[in-house]
Design an enzyme around this catalytic site. Structure first.
Site, short mmCIF file in Angstrom:
data_model
loop_
_atom_site.label_atom_id
_atom_site.label_comp_id
_atom_site.label_asym_id
_atom_site.label_seq_id
_atom_site.Cartn_x
_atom_site.Cartn_y
_atom_site.Cartn_z
N ASP A 8 0.87 -1.17 0.00
CA ASP A 8 0.00 0.00 0.00
C ASP A 8 0.90 1.22 0.00
OD1 ASP A 8 0.95 0.24 2.61
OD2 ASP A 8 -1.00 0.08 3.56
N HIS A 9 0.35 2.37 0.30
CA HIS A 9 1.15 3.60 0.28
C HIS A 9 2.36 3.53 1.20
CE1 HIS A 9 -1.75 4.07 3.53
NE2 HIS A 9 -0.82 4.79 4.12
N SER A 72 3.17 -2.23 9.07
CA SER A 72 3.57 -3.25 10.05
C SER A 72 3.71 -4.63 9.44
CB SER A 72 2.55 -3.32 11.19
OG SER A 72 1.34 -3.90 10.71
N GLY A 75 -1.61 -6.44 8.73
CA GLY A 75 -2.81 -6.45 7.89
C GLY A 75 -2.56 -7.11 6.56
N GLU A 76 -1.37 -6.89 6.03
CA GLU A 76 -1.02 -7.48 4.74
C GLU A 76 -0.96 -9.00 4.83
OE1 GLU A 76 -0.11 -3.31 5.07
OE2 GLU A 76 0.63 -4.96 6.31
N HIS A 103 9.88 -24.76 8.06
CA HIS A 103 8.88 -25.51 8.81
C HIS A 103 7.47 -25.37 8.26
CE1 HIS A 103 11.35 -25.80 12.80
NE2 HIS A 103 12.04 -26.18 11.73
N ARG A 138 7.06 -34.33 9.84
CA ARG A 138 6.19 -33.66 10.82
C ARG A 138 5.69 -32.33 10.29
NH1 ARG A 138 9.66 -30.37 14.92
NH2 ARG A 138 11.61 -30.21 13.76
#
Length: 165
Positions: A8-9, A72, A75-76, A103, A138
């Site tokens: 985004d911006h 951050s 949200g993405e 993993h 696993r």
């Protein structure tokens, strides 16, 4: 490898740097936007389109991963994980970048463009893109359980409470 980008911006300047960096390394980059600065734009469509690109490519046998980012990365990551078949992981240090691939066979990484220097973020993304999935039984089993739940709402042999609306 084909690398799908969405931001985004908050990540637009970083996106331009990252695209040039990845292309210089020989990657094919698909930029899902934005292409111009708009301070009130919304990341979901850009990140969802990047995630769709990764899944479509992988299903077609194309070696592809995705990178989504914003202020951050949270949200993405959430937006990318709304796409069936995506395993997006938030990376913030070398260990999380490597383990996301080793993993979890994450096919999209999310990173906070405002949380790292340009050099740090580029380094973490490079680690993510270069690291292979360990293919340990696993880890493969756990990924299969996630895919089963995503497809059916259940995991055979395990108690999973019904979704509550």
């Amino acid at each position: 490898m084909r690398v799908h980008l969405g931001t985004d911006h908050a990540g637009l300047d970083f996106s331009k740097h990252l695209q040039a960096h990845l292309e210089a390394q020989g990657h094919e980059v698909v930029d899902h936007g934005p292409t111009a600065y708009e301070p009130l734009d919304d990341y979901p469509s850009f990140c969802i389109n990047a995630a769709i690109g990764v899944v479509d490519d992988q299903r077609a046998g194309v070696d592809a991963l995705g990178v989504v980012f914003g202020g951050s990365g949270n949200g993405e990551q959430i937006a990318a994980n709304k796409v069936r078949g995506v395993r997006a992981a938030l990376i913030w240090n070398e260990s999380t970048a490597l383990l996301a691939r080793q993993h979890n066979d994450a096919n999209v990484c999310a990173i906070g463009a405002r949380q790292h220097t340009l050099e740090e973020a580029t380094h973490l993304i490079d680690l993510f893109l270069a690291e292979p999935f360990s293919k340990e039984e696993r880890h493969a089993r756990r990924i299969a359980e996630l895919a089963e739940f995503e497809a059916t709402g259940a995991i055979a042999g395990h108690q999973v409470d019904a979704l509550r609306a």
